[in-house]
Design a protein around this motif. Structure first.
Motif, mmCIF file in Angstrom:
data_model
loop_
_atom_site.group_PDB
_atom_site.id
_atom_site.type_symbol
_atom_site.label_atom_id
_atom_site.label_comp_id
_atom_site.label_asym_id
_atom_site.label_seq_id
_atom_site.Cartn_x
_atom_site.Cartn_y
_atom_site.Cartn_z
ATOM 1 N N UNK A 209 43.552 10.708 16.987
ATOM 2 C CA UNK A 209 43.235 11.509 18.148
ATOM 3 C C UNK A 209 41.757 11.845 18.188
ATOM 4 N N UNK A 210 41.293 12.346 19.323
ATOM 5 C CA UNK A 210 39.878 12.693 19.433
ATOM 6 C C UNK A 210 39.588 13.899 18.540
ATOM 7 N N UNK A 211 38.524 13.793 17.794
ATOM 8 C CA UNK A 211 38.209 14.756 16.744
ATOM 9 C C UNK A 211 36.885 15.448 17.037
ATOM 10 N N UNK A 212 36.851 16.760 16.851
ATOM 11 C CA UNK A 212 35.604 17.515 16.959
ATOM 12 C C UNK A 212 34.650 17.105 15.848
ATOM 13 N N UNK A 213 33.373 16.949 16.190
ATOM 14 C CA UNK A 213 32.358 16.580 15.209
ATOM 15 C C UNK A 213 31.336 17.700 15.021
ATOM 16 N N UNK A 214 30.721 18.131 16.104
ATOM 17 C CA UNK A 214 29.666 19.152 16.002
ATOM 18 C C UNK A 214 29.423 19.763 17.373
ATOM 19 N N UNK A 215 28.853 20.963 17.369
ATOM 20 C CA UNK A 215 28.503 21.638 18.619
ATOM 21 C C UNK A 215 27.256 22.475 18.385
ATOM 22 N N UNK A 216 26.449 22.603 19.437
ATOM 23 C CA UNK A 216 25.263 23.443 19.380
ATOM 24 C C UNK A 216 25.255 24.350 20.602
ATOM 25 N N UNK A 217 24.926 25.614 20.366
ATOM 26 C CA UNK A 217 24.926 26.590 21.441
ATOM 27 C C UNK A 217 23.638 26.512 22.238
ATOM 28 N N UNK A 218 23.625 27.175 23.373
ATOM 29 C CA UNK A 218 22.440 27.168 24.230
ATOM 30 C C UNK A 218 21.205 27.677 23.505
ATOM 31 N N UNK A 219 21.385 28.601 22.573
ATOM 32 C CA UNK A 219 20.238 29.193 21.883
ATOM 33 C C UNK A 219 19.658 28.311 20.790
ATOM 34 N N UNK A 220 20.270 27.151 20.556
ATOM 35 C CA UNK A 220 19.841 26.188 19.531
ATOM 36 C C UNK A 220 19.991 26.714 18.111
ATOM 37 N N UNK A 221 20.452 27.927 17.957
ATOM 38 C CA UNK A 221 20.569 28.508 16.619
ATOM 39 C C UNK A 221 21.985 28.360 16.081
ATOM 40 N N UNK A 222 22.962 28.683 16.900
ATOM 41 C CA UNK A 222 24.350 28.601 16.474
ATOM 42 C C UNK A 222 24.828 27.154 16.553
ATOM 43 N N UNK A 223 25.334 26.671 15.412
ATOM 44 C CA UNK A 223 25.845 25.300 15.336
ATOM 45 C C UNK A 223 27.111 25.320 14.494
ATOM 46 N N UNK A 224 27.946 24.346 14.701
ATOM 47 C CA UNK A 224 29.159 24.209 13.913
ATOM 48 C C UNK A 224 29.450 22.720 13.710
ATOM 49 N N UNK A 225 30.038 22.436 12.562
ATOM 50 C CA UNK A 225 30.352 21.053 12.204
ATOM 51 C C UNK A 225 31.780 20.967 11.660
ATOM 52 N N UNK A 226 32.357 19.793 11.799
ATOM 53 C CA UNK A 226 33.631 19.566 11.134
ATOM 54 C C UNK A 226 33.366 19.383 9.642
ATOM 55 N N UNK A 227 34.389 19.638 8.858
ATOM 56 C CA UNK A 227 34.247 19.499 7.403
ATOM 57 C C UNK A 227 33.874 18.068 7.013
ATOM 58 N N UNK A 228 34.344 17.104 7.787
ATOM 59 C CA UNK A 228 34.152 15.704 7.423
ATOM 60 C C UNK A 228 32.707 15.232 7.593
ATOM 61 N N UNK A 229 31.899 15.967 8.365
ATOM 62 C CA UNK A 229 30.516 15.543 8.590
ATOM 63 C C UNK A 229 29.498 16.572 8.123
ATOM 64 N N UNK A 230 29.992 17.732 7.708
ATOM 65 C CA UNK A 230 29.080 18.793 7.221
ATOM 66 C C UNK A 230 28.165 18.203 6.140
ATOM 67 N N UNK A 231 26.914 18.516 6.177
ATOM 68 C CA UNK A 231 25.898 18.069 5.197
ATOM 69 C C UNK A 231 25.462 16.625 5.397
ATOM 70 N N UNK A 232 26.079 15.895 6.336
ATOM 71 C CA UNK A 232 25.642 14.521 6.607
ATOM 72 C C UNK A 232 25.104 14.368 8.024
ATOM 73 N N UNK A 233 25.651 15.130 8.964
ATOM 74 C CA UNK A 233 25.249 15.037 10.358
ATOM 75 C C UNK A 233 24.484 16.303 10.742
ATOM 76 N N UNK A 234 23.555 16.144 11.670
ATOM 77 C CA UNK A 234 22.789 17.278 12.177
ATOM 78 C C UNK A 234 22.720 17.200 13.693
ATOM 79 N N UNK A 235 23.120 18.290 14.342
ATOM 80 C CA UNK A 235 23.027 18.357 15.796
ATOM 81 C C UNK A 235 21.799 19.173 16.166
ATOM 82 N N UNK A 236 21.086 18.718 17.188
ATOM 83 C CA UNK A 236 19.897 19.430 17.646
ATOM 84 C C UNK A 236 19.754 19.221 19.144
ATOM 85 N N UNK A 237 18.838 19.967 19.744
ATOM 86 C CA UNK A 237 18.648 19.817 21.180
ATOM 87 C C UNK A 237 17.182 19.930 21.532
ATOM 88 N N UNK A 238 16.805 19.224 22.581
ATOM 89 C CA UNK A 238 15.468 19.309 23.169
ATOM 90 C C UNK A 238 15.687 19.607 24.644
#
Length: 122
Positions: A43-72
């Motif tokens: 099934x479709x799996x959550x990977x990461x999310x970033x809030x409008x403020x660019x500070x709050x981020x969340x990752x799934x356990x499977x990608x934590x420490x390997x993936x980084x979400x950012x925004x410009x």
């Protein structure tokens, strides 16, 4: 808002890749933006999310420490930097936007882009 995901392709295990999610229609800074993935037979799996403020981020356990979400926000783009890729990261990756927070579930999101395929070869 319309979302366009790009950057997928074929990558060797242990390598890196960066996905981009670019918005049009409305500025992306209005939204929290998440990445999900759909692997064969799963099934479709959550990977990461970033809030409008660019500070709050969340990752799934499977990608934590390997993936980084950012925004410009000036480029109306959200990135997903993927490092130390594994074969199990092979999937179609989707970006999505929402005014909600927190936002780790598919039903939290109002807008979806098309997917981009990432294939990790072992």
């Amino acid at each position: 808002v319309q979302l366009q995901a790009s950057g997928g392709g074929l990558v060797q295990a242990g390598g890196s890749s960066r996905l981009s999610c670019t918005s049009s229609g409305r500025p992306i800074n209005m939204y929290s933006v998440g990445w999900f993935r759909l692997a064969p037979g799963k099934g479709r799996e959550f990977v990461a999310v970033i809030r409008t403020n660019s500070i709050s981020r969340a990752y799934s356990d499977s990608v934590e420490d390997r993936f980084t979400i950012s925004r410009d926000n000036a480029r109306n783009t959200v990135y997903l930097q993927m490092d130390s890729l594994k074969s199990e990261d092979t999937a179609v990756y989707y970006c999505a936007a929402t005014i909600n927070w927190p936002a780790r579930r598919e039903e939290d999101y109002e807008y979806w882009g098309q997917g981009t395929l990432v294939t990790v070869s072992s």
